[in-house]
Design an enzyme around this catalytic site. Structure first.
Site, mmCIF file in Angstrom:
data_model
loop_
_atom_site.group_PDB
_atom_site.id
_atom_site.type_symbol
_atom_site.label_atom_id
_atom_site.label_comp_id
_atom_site.label_asym_id
_atom_site.label_seq_id
_atom_site.Cartn_x
_atom_site.Cartn_y
_atom_site.Cartn_z
ATOM 1 N N THR A 23 -6.993 -5.053 -17.307
ATOM 2 C CA THR A 23 -6.671 -4.417 -16.031
ATOM 3 C C THR A 23 -6.996 -2.942 -16.187
ATOM 4 O O THR A 23 -6.329 -2.213 -16.924
ATOM 5 C CB THR A 23 -5.193 -4.613 -15.665
ATOM 6 O OG1 THR A 23 -4.953 -6.007 -15.460
ATOM 7 C CG2 THR A 23 -4.846 -3.861 -14.380
ATOM 8 N N LYS A 25 -7.152 -6.971 -8.342
ATOM 9 C CA LYS A 25 -5.971 -6.912 -9.205
ATOM 10 C C LYS A 25 -5.024 -5.808 -8.745
ATOM 11 O O LYS A 25 -3.798 -5.950 -8.828
ATOM 12 C CB LYS A 25 -6.392 -6.672 -10.668
ATOM 13 C CG LYS A 25 -5.223 -6.580 -11.660
ATOM 14 C CD LYS A 25 -4.397 -7.866 -11.707
ATOM 15 C CE LYS A 25 -3.192 -7.745 -12.647
ATOM 16 N NZ LYS A 25 -3.544 -7.762 -14.072
ATOM 17 N N LYS A 69 1.160 1.818 -15.872
ATOM 18 C CA LYS A 69 -0.265 2.052 -16.081
ATOM 19 C C LYS A 69 -1.064 1.472 -14.925
ATOM 20 O O LYS A 69 -1.970 2.116 -14.375
ATOM 21 C CB LYS A 69 -0.705 1.429 -17.402
ATOM 22 C CG LYS A 69 -2.169 1.659 -17.782
ATOM 23 C CD LYS A 69 -3.095 0.530 -17.367
ATOM 24 C CE LYS A 69 -2.872 -0.710 -18.202
ATOM 25 N NZ LYS A 69 -3.875 -1.774 -17.891
#
Length: 296
Positions: free
Chosen positions: A104, A179, A247
């Site tokens: 990711t 995502k 994050k």
């Protein structure tokens, strides 16, 4: 997803964390020849012994001769470190080989690596995943992909070893953007569920009984089904860590600044997660937003 059985391939897998280790294991059990690389060599040695695989001391050496190179690392910088430079995977990949990244990361790095791969005669797919550690271990991940259709068509049957859903969402970077949508939705859902449970307890209701009833209606969600019990028990030593979600939310918020999207709830939940970190919850599961509300 294609149901056709893919012929055995020579595969390199870079990054054996909580997601990468079981994913690489599924590839080995599917009959592919697997060579692994991990920053901590001991974990690569363990994998090789467990699965009858090979391991290499650098990404370049792992990638030499591979038909597909998969990666699942931490962030943009980690991706550059395993792909670029003299010891990076791209330096060892043969012409026509395909790089599939499950990290990711930002849409920017996906486009950057696609362009670099193209210059070298390689294919590249950005394919971040959802489903957590359990999904990786059970081979039931969702892969959100960006890239060229013909390259995706070659990689998709191989990804079927560990995914139950896999789809090309658009050009390079589209997988990472999808995502981001996933993480934005999850952040709001967890905060809403935390507030609902907190309200139920504050109102003197049996929170478990409330959830048992409302899970049959429109409020039902994966988070409600899989996290309610552990949240009420105050158990957060599992699942997707707060620091990882922060994050991911940082990536989402940075992309929103570029494309003009308004993410007030995601920004607020990120601040709430920062508070959870100050409570010592950096590695707690993301459902620990509930602990923030319950603290005295």
């Amino acid at each position: 997803m294609s149901d056709s059985k893919n012929a055995a391939s020579h595969i390199a897998f870079l990054g054996l964390g909580v997601m990468g280790y079981p994913m690489a294991g599924h590839l080995a059990r599917a009959g592919h020849g697997v060579t692994v690389y991990n920053r901590t060599t001991a974990k690569a040695e363990k994998f090789a012994a467990q699965h009858g695989a090979a391991f290499a001391p650098t990404p370049r050496q792992a990638a030499e001769g591979a038909d597909f190179v998969f990666s699942c690392v931490g962030n943009d910088d980690d991706l550059r470190s395993v792909t670029l430079g003299p010891d990076g995977a791209f330096a060892g990949m043969k012409s026509g080989a395909i790089f599939v990244d499950h990290t990711t990361a930002s849409a920017g790095i996906a486009r950057e690596l696609y362009a670099e791969a193209k210059k070298r005669g390689l294919g590249a797919i950005d394919a971040p995943i959802s489903g957590g550690q359990a999904g990786a271990e059970n081979g039931k991940l969702t892969a959100m992909c960006g890239g060229e259709p013909e390259i995706y068509a070659k990689a998709e049957p191989v990804m079927a070893a560990y995914s139950r859903a896999c789809r090309l969402m658009g050009p390079p970077g589209a997988g990472q953007l999808t995502k981001m949508v996933n993480q934005i939705a999850i952040a709001g859902l967890i905060q809403s569920l935390s507030e609902a449970l907190h309200f139920a307890k504050s109102a003197g209701l049996d929170a478990e009984a409330v959830i048992d009833l409302i899970r049959n209606g429109a409020a039902q969600s994966w988070q409600m089904e899989n996290r309610t019990g552990t949240m009420l028990a105050g158990a957060f030593d599992h699942g997707f860590a707060v620091e990882w979600m922060r994050k991911d939310l940082a990536i989402c918020l940075a992309e929103a600044r570029r494309n003009g999207a308004k993410l007030p709830v995601a920004a607020l939940v990120d601040q709430f997660y920062a508070e959870v970190e100050t409570m010592g919850g950096k590695r707690w599961d993301t459902s620990s937003l509930f602990a923030r509300l319950e603290r005295k």
